[in-house]
Design a protein around this motif. Structure first.
Motif, short mmCIF file in Angstrom:
data_model
loop_
_atom_site.label_atom_id
_atom_site.label_comp_id
_atom_site.label_asym_id
_atom_site.label_seq_id
_atom_site.Cartn_x
_atom_site.Cartn_y
_atom_site.Cartn_z
N UNK A 119 8.53 -22.30 -62.05
CA UNK A 119 7.38 -21.51 -61.65
C UNK A 119 6.09 -21.62 -62.40
N UNK A 120 5.06 -21.38 -61.86
CA UNK A 120 3.70 -21.83 -62.38
C UNK A 120 2.46 -20.71 -62.00
N UNK A 121 1.76 -20.46 -62.80
CA UNK A 121 0.59 -19.50 -62.42
C UNK A 121 -0.58 -19.84 -63.23
N UNK A 170 5.22 -29.22 -58.50
CA UNK A 170 5.47 -27.61 -58.11
C UNK A 170 4.20 -27.08 -57.42
N UNK A 171 2.93 -27.59 -58.11
CA UNK A 171 1.61 -26.95 -57.69
C UNK A 171 1.66 -27.54 -56.19
N UNK A 172 1.98 -28.90 -55.99
CA UNK A 172 1.63 -29.29 -54.58
C UNK A 172 2.50 -28.77 -53.61
N UNK A 185 5.39 -13.01 -49.34
CA UNK A 185 4.73 -12.70 -50.54
C UNK A 185 3.96 -11.21 -50.60
N UNK A 186 3.44 -11.07 -49.36
CA UNK A 186 2.64 -9.75 -49.33
C UNK A 186 3.54 -8.39 -49.87
N UNK A 244 0.01 -19.14 -57.65
CA UNK A 244 1.29 -18.64 -58.30
C UNK A 244 2.35 -19.13 -57.26
N UNK A 245 3.33 -19.88 -57.78
CA UNK A 245 4.26 -20.66 -57.05
C UNK A 245 5.58 -20.70 -57.89
#
Length: 140
Positions: free
Chosen positions: A56-58, A18-20, A119-120, A77-78
């Motif tokens: 989801x990861x943060x 996920x981070x990738x 995202x913004x 954050x993804x």
């Protein structure tokens, strides 16, 4: 749905795919190497599980400086590309906001790449983040 802190190499590896998606230049080796060093500086990696899968990861850190005072900075954050626009990012940031409050933070701050306009809109329109500065860097 559950949010959990990942605390060691074996747990961190579960979040690597996920981070990738966010940090495309990482290898598994560089991810573990950097994350080991970052965790010594206070970096905390949270993941959100839905249906038994990390969606989801943060990655966050509590910091203090003159302009953001006591704050939590969101470095990463993804949400998995297959699970976007289902509210997982909002749930994660709501969790981070509470986590920050419990630590006495006045702000939650983050940066977002210039081209990430969707995202913004999410940060500004949905979560009422203020766009208040530019971030610069120089490769040396």
């Amino acid at each position: 749905m559950e949010i959990a802190e990942l605390k060691d190499k074996n747990e961190w590896l579960q979040a690597f795919p996920l981070i990738k998606q966010l940090r495309k230049d990482l290898t598994e080796e560089s991810y573990i190497d950097l994350l080991t060093e970052m965790s010594k500086q206070g970096y905390t990696l949270f993941v959100l599980y839905a249906e038994g899968k990390i969606v989801c990861a943060a990655g966050v850190i509590y910091k203090v400086n003159f302009y953001n005072r006591r704050h939590v900075f969101v470095y990463d954050l993804v949400t998995d590309s297959l699970y976007r626009s289902q509210g997982y990012g909002e749930k994660m940031l709501t969790f981070i906001h509470q986590w920050a409050k419990e630590r006495g933070a006045e702000y939650v701050a983050l940066e977002s790449a210039i081209q990430r306009e969707e995202a913004h809109r999410f940060y500004e329109d949905k979560l009422q983040y203020d766009k208040w500065c530019y971030s610069f860097r120089k490769k040396i």
